[in-house]
Design an enzyme around this catalytic site. Sequence first.
Site, PDB file in Angstrom:
ATOM      1  N   LYS A  96     -13.018  -4.702   6.577  1.00  0.00           N
ATOM      2  CA  LYS A  96     -13.692  -3.571   5.948  1.00  0.00           C
ATOM      3  C   LYS A  96     -14.756  -3.983   4.928  1.00  0.00           C
ATOM      4  CE  LYS A  96     -10.362  -3.045   2.153  1.00  0.00           C
ATOM      5  NZ  LYS A  96      -9.275  -2.291   1.560  1.00  0.00           N
ATOM      6  N   HIS A 136      -7.236 -13.884  -6.404  1.00  0.00           N
ATOM      7  CA  HIS A 136      -7.936 -12.728  -5.835  1.00  0.00           C
ATOM      8  C   HIS A 136      -9.341 -12.738  -6.432  1.00  0.00           C
ATOM      9  CE1 HIS A 136      -8.960  -8.695  -4.587  1.00  0.00           C
ATOM     10  NE2 HIS A 136      -7.862  -8.662  -3.854  1.00  0.00           N
ATOM     11  N   GLU A 168      -4.876  -5.924  -6.356  1.00  0.00           N
ATOM     12  CA  GLU A 168      -5.596  -6.503  -7.502  1.00  0.00           C
ATOM     13  C   GLU A 168      -5.609  -5.595  -8.726  1.00  0.00           C
ATOM     14  OE1 GLU A 168      -6.971  -5.699  -4.605  1.00  0.00           O
ATOM     15  OE2 GLU A 168      -8.279  -4.005  -5.143  1.00  0.00           O
ATOM     16  N   LYS A 200       2.035  -9.485  -1.580  1.00  0.00           N
ATOM     17  CA  LYS A 200       1.358  -9.538  -2.867  1.00  0.00           C
ATOM     18  C   LYS A 200       1.052  -8.156  -3.420  1.00  0.00           C
ATOM     19  CE  LYS A 200      -3.607 -10.009  -2.531  1.00  0.00           C
ATOM     20  NZ  LYS A 200      -3.715  -8.654  -2.942  1.00  0.00           N
ATOM     21  N   LYS A 226       0.852  -1.191   0.000  1.00  0.00           N
ATOM     22  CA  LYS A 226       0.000   0.000   0.000  1.00  0.00           C
ATOM     23  C   LYS A 226       0.878   1.228   0.000  1.00  0.00           C
ATOM     24  CE  LYS A 226      -3.753  -2.488   0.519  1.00  0.00           C
ATOM     25  NZ  LYS A 226      -5.000  -2.523  -0.222  1.00  0.00           N
TER      26      LYS A 226
HETATM   27  C1  CAP Z   1      -6.736  -5.663   1.445  1.00  0.00           C
HETATM   28  C2  CAP Z   1      -6.974  -5.653  -0.035  1.00  0.00           C
HETATM   29  C3  CAP Z   1      -7.765  -6.810  -0.683  1.00  0.00           C
HETATM   30  C4  CAP Z   1      -9.083  -7.125  -0.080  1.00  0.00           C
HETATM   31  C5  CAP Z   1     -10.029  -7.893  -0.988  1.00  0.00           C
HETATM   32  C6  CAP Z   1      -7.670  -4.380  -0.366  1.00  0.00           C
HETATM   33  O1  CAP Z   1      -6.129  -4.478   1.890  1.00  0.00           O
HETATM   34  O2  CAP Z   1      -5.766  -5.647  -0.717  1.00  0.00           O
HETATM   35  O3  CAP Z   1      -7.940  -6.494  -2.028  1.00  0.00           O
HETATM   36  O4  CAP Z   1      -8.831  -7.882   1.036  1.00  0.00           O
HETATM   37  O5  CAP Z   1     -11.115  -8.373  -0.306  1.00  0.00           O
HETATM   38  O6  CAP Z   1      -7.241  -3.679  -1.273  1.00  0.00           O
HETATM   39  O7  CAP Z   1      -8.672  -4.112   0.239  1.00  0.00           O
HETATM   40  P1  CAP Z   1      -6.260  -3.914   3.373  1.00  0.00           P
HETATM   41  P2  CAP Z   1     -11.471  -9.944  -0.202  1.00  0.00           P
HETATM   42  O8  CAP Z   1      -5.628  -4.939   4.285  1.00  0.00           O
HETATM   43  O9  CAP Z   1      -5.518  -2.605   3.390  1.00  0.00           O
HETATM   44  O10 CAP Z   1      -7.710  -3.743   3.651  1.00  0.00           O
HETATM   45  O11 CAP Z   1     -10.275 -10.638   0.330  1.00  0.00           O
HETATM   46  O12 CAP Z   1     -12.613  -9.959   0.736  1.00  0.00           O
HETATM   47  O13 CAP Z   1     -11.817 -10.384  -1.564  1.00  0.00           O
HETATM   48 MG    MG Z   2      -6.517  -5.362  -2.672  1.00  0.00          MG
END
Ligand code: CAP
Ligand code: MG
Length: 421
Positions: A304, A264, A177, A174, A148
Amino acid sequence: MKKFEFINLKYKPKNDLICLFKIMPNKISLEKAANTVALESSVGTWTKVARGKVDYVEKLKAKVFSIRGNWVKIAYPQDLFEKDNVPNILSSIAGNIMGMKAVRSIRLEDVSFPKSILKSFSGPKYGIESIRKMMKIKTRPLVGTIIKPKLGLNEEEHAQSAYESWKGGCDIVKDDENLASQKFNSFEKRLSKTLEMADKAEKETGEKKAYLVNVTAETKEMIKRAQLVEKQGGKYVMIDILTSGWAALQTLREANFKMAIHAHRAMHAAFTRNPEHGISMMVIADFARLIGVDQIHIGTGIGKLEGKIKEIKEIKEDIEMKKVKATKKRLEQKWENIKPVLGVSSGGLHPGHIPFLIKNLGKDLVIQAGGGIHGHKFGTEAGAIAMRQAVDAVLKKKSLKEYAKTHVELEEALKQWGSVK
Ligand code: CAP
Ligand code: MG
């Protein structure tokens, strides 16, 4: 009850593909709606057609064999499908029927596959056991992060952030997405710089470190990128399975690269969020396993994003056709030669969530935090240290609060974000 051509409540399925639907009829009886679903998703259409009555077509008719409340089970003869072709199967069982006027809403809740279909797919190359071997992690959950900010960093900053995450204790780093090969961060340069840092972190920590690079792209480009990962000795590739599409996922799996596949599920909520309509996450996870992902996002029940822990546990447990067998886990249910898949919890997580996640989802789990690592007041490395400390605390059966007394990174994380009972 009026006799419907595609309903046979005495039918006992044997080698069929079975679907469990929740159907809300649209101003007609449930029987009529169920009949319409069965015909449209197998051999029928809205009116009788001249060649519809020949024996060999009749044999391929889907049969509604159970109706309980609004839950409808339909058996599809195995020969209706091209076996190793997921798009083909889904075009029947989750195709036109999703938009038919006969139903107000329809949700594909569960699928069970006959042996012949299971055997036509390879499933995961690695699965839980071999991933543990590759990462040299015996029993604890794997800890991961997502770099991030999710977009915008250049290749050097990305690799540096990955290095600090591994150094602090992440096993897995990782891409996000929506990172592919943009102007500000090209795939090739990011890959080589980040893998270089993975090697450095492995040498310094003595632990295995994996970079899950996102190869999501048009299929020819995706394969080129995966070839590059293989050439440079990467352990994993990551793919956005739903935005890429099922055929793309099959293309990637069937190329049979050395790398494990991280799935993902971005966009899954378009199918899964409405409890009355669409496709359940369990079905999506099953198809991903069939094709052969090694690990897949299943949700958190707490972070979240939308999704209750009960539904997420269902993805991990075997509730085949709603009969709960509590000891077995869904992603690990026995499926001929197809290996079990590792679940990934991600989305708004931080160290304070770890006891909840392990208690509810077990240790065969990847726990990922993006913001919950890179947002740590003392920086990325401390954020990763705090995550590992939280895992250690649970494994040592200590409360986070108690463990934090002697572990400053965890103490700070709990101060920042609190903990969850
Ligand atoms: C988590 C994450 C993932 C989500 C996807 C994001 O980041 O990289 O894409 O977890 O959701 O961008 O939100 P944070 P899921 O830890 O900063 O929230 O796994 O439910 O498909
Ligand atoms: Mg993500």
